[in-house]
Design an enzyme around this catalytic site. Structure first.
Site, PDB file in Angstrom:
ATOM      1  N   ASP A 277       0.862  -1.176   0.000  1.00  0.00           N
ATOM      2  CA  ASP A 277       0.000   0.000   0.000  1.00  0.00           C
ATOM      3  C   ASP A 277       0.904   1.234   0.000  1.00  0.00           C
ATOM      4  OD1 ASP A 277      -1.690   2.111   0.549  1.00  0.00           O
ATOM      5  OD2 ASP A 277      -2.783   1.091   2.154  1.00  0.00           O
TER       6      ASP A 277
ATOM      7  N   TYR B 264      -6.426  16.345  -8.761  1.00  0.00           N
ATOM      8  CA  TYR B 264      -5.261  15.645  -9.317  1.00  0.00           C
ATOM      9  C   TYR B 264      -4.163  16.642  -9.695  1.00  0.00           C
ATOM     10  CZ  TYR B 264      -2.696  12.790 -12.769  1.00  0.00           C
ATOM     11  OH  TYR B 264      -1.744  12.123 -13.495  1.00  0.00           O
TER      12      TYR B 264
ATOM     13  N   LYS C 286      -0.448  17.095  -8.102  1.00  0.00           N
ATOM     14  CA  LYS C 286       0.775  16.960  -8.904  1.00  0.00           C
ATOM     15  C   LYS C 286       1.634  18.229  -8.806  1.00  0.00           C
ATOM     16  CE  LYS C 286       0.529  12.751 -10.469  1.00  0.00           C
ATOM     17  NZ  LYS C 286       1.508  11.753  -9.995  1.00  0.00           N
TER      18      LYS C 286
HETATM   19  N1  SER Z   1      -3.790  10.922 -18.230  1.00  0.00           N
HETATM   20  C1  SER Z   1      -3.998  11.692 -17.053  1.00  0.00           C
HETATM   21  C2  SER Z   1      -5.427  11.953 -16.812  1.00  0.00           C
HETATM   22  O1  SER Z   1      -6.151  12.040 -17.778  1.00  0.00           O
HETATM   23  C3  SER Z   1      -3.268  12.989 -17.155  1.00  0.00           C
HETATM   24  O2  SER Z   1      -2.064  12.895 -16.512  1.00  0.00           O
HETATM   25  O3  SER Z   1      -5.837  12.089 -15.718  1.00  0.00           O
END
Ligand code: SER
Length: 316
Positions: free
Chosen positions: A53, A143, A147
């Site tokens: 994990d 996301y 990042k």
């Molecule tokens: N391929 C990824 C996404 O669409 C982008 O980093 O979330």
């Protein structure tokens, strides 16, 4: 010290092919694949696999010590569309796994870290075309925020603790061996599966949505090359722009029709359209080219023919 690799999140779209490529590079016995659960891919029956994990630092440390790991590739993450549905979990997984690995490098338990960033670090105020290495960021997805935060922490750990961490901002990755899961660029893989199996596809993005994309072989080569580069040539310690090609769903459909003329596409944009609208259309990767000699090999035509011929072989 010879290189001994641990891949965390090895069963994902990129991890699966990276595992094979790293075994070919460093030898089977020097590459340990791990994930929270084992996928059905044969790749993971062929070498050492550990259940791990990515949020459990003690477990990662125990695995690293057991196998005398030098280099960690941290591929576990929730992608853009899934992260929007589960922001707390996405933040926990995407950030804490990175801290665990960076801290193991800071403590000198491991020597080197690869951690992928994404075009999702850019936002609606970033230049859309040929988005530069250094520019306005302002991501609007969980996301993308995770990042971009991760990139800042990578640079911080490098500058303040001498951690050898290397990163690239992947565009959408196109591959046929393992499926992507939960991303906004996933349509560019799904479309091939449906073209080959059904002859038609309903796309969740608008026909004119241009996004940066890359074939898996180029993405894996970039990953291995940045890790092999001399430390002083890796001047950017946040994350490097890399690029290959850009296309819209309509352009991709036309390219598929060159090989499968009866292929039909329809469009029903969903919540992922809003994410795609904030991302770049194309990326300037000249810094990666100058620093560690990056360049892509696969263009649109080769990608389309590789995808269709391989999927026809394995699916039909
Ligand atoms: N391929 C990824 C996404 O669409 C982008 O980093 O979330």
């Amino acid at each position: 010290m010879s290189t001994k690799v641990l891949i965390i999140g090895a069963c994902g779209q990129i991890g699966t092919e990276l595992t094979t490529a790293l075994r070919n590079t460093y030898g089977f016995s020097n590459v340990i694949a791990s994930d929270i659960r084992k996928s059905e891919s044969d790749v993971f029956n062929q070498g050492t696999f550990e259940l791990l994990d990515a949020r459990d630092k003690d477990a990662i440390k125990a695995c690293v010590e057991k196998h005398k790991i030098t280099d960690v590739y941290l591929m576990a993450a929730l992608l853009s569309a899934t992260a929007e549905k589960n922001p707390d979990f996405a933040w926990d997984l995407n950030m804490n796994s990175l801290f665990h690995v960076l801290n193991l490098a800071k403590e000198k338990v491991i020597q080197k870290v690869f951690w992928p960033s994404s075009i999702a670090v850019f936002g609606e105020n970033s230049p859309k075309k040929n988005t530069p290495q250094h520019t306005i960021m302002e991501p609007s997805t969980v996301y993308g925020i995770s990042k971009l935060s991760g990139e800042r922490w990578c640079e911080y750990y490098h500058k303040n603790y001498g951690v050898d961490v290397r990163s690239i901002r992947y565009p959408g990755i196109i591959s046929w061996k393992a499926n992507p899961g939960g991303g906004t660029t996933d349509y560019a893989v799904e479309i091939f599966h449906e073209a080959v199996q059904k002859g038609s596809y309903t796309c969740f993005l608008r026909d004119d949505t241009s996004l940066p994309m890359m074939f898996m072989d180029d993405a894996v080569r970039a990953t291995i090359n940045i890790m092999k580069a001399e430390p002083e040539s890796v001047k950017v310690r946040s994350s490097y722009n890399i690029a290959a090609i850009s296309f819209t769903p309509a352009e991709l459909a036309t390219a598929i029709q060159q090989i499968i003329p009866e292929f039909a596409i329809a469009y029903e944009p969903d919540s992922r359209q809003k994410i795609a609208d904030t991302w770049p259309e194309s990326i300037d990767d000249s810094t990666a080219t100058a620093d560690w000699n990056w360049s892509h090999e696969f263009d649109m035509k080769t990608i389309v023919s590789e995808m269709i011929s391989n999927l026809q072989r394995v699916l039909v």
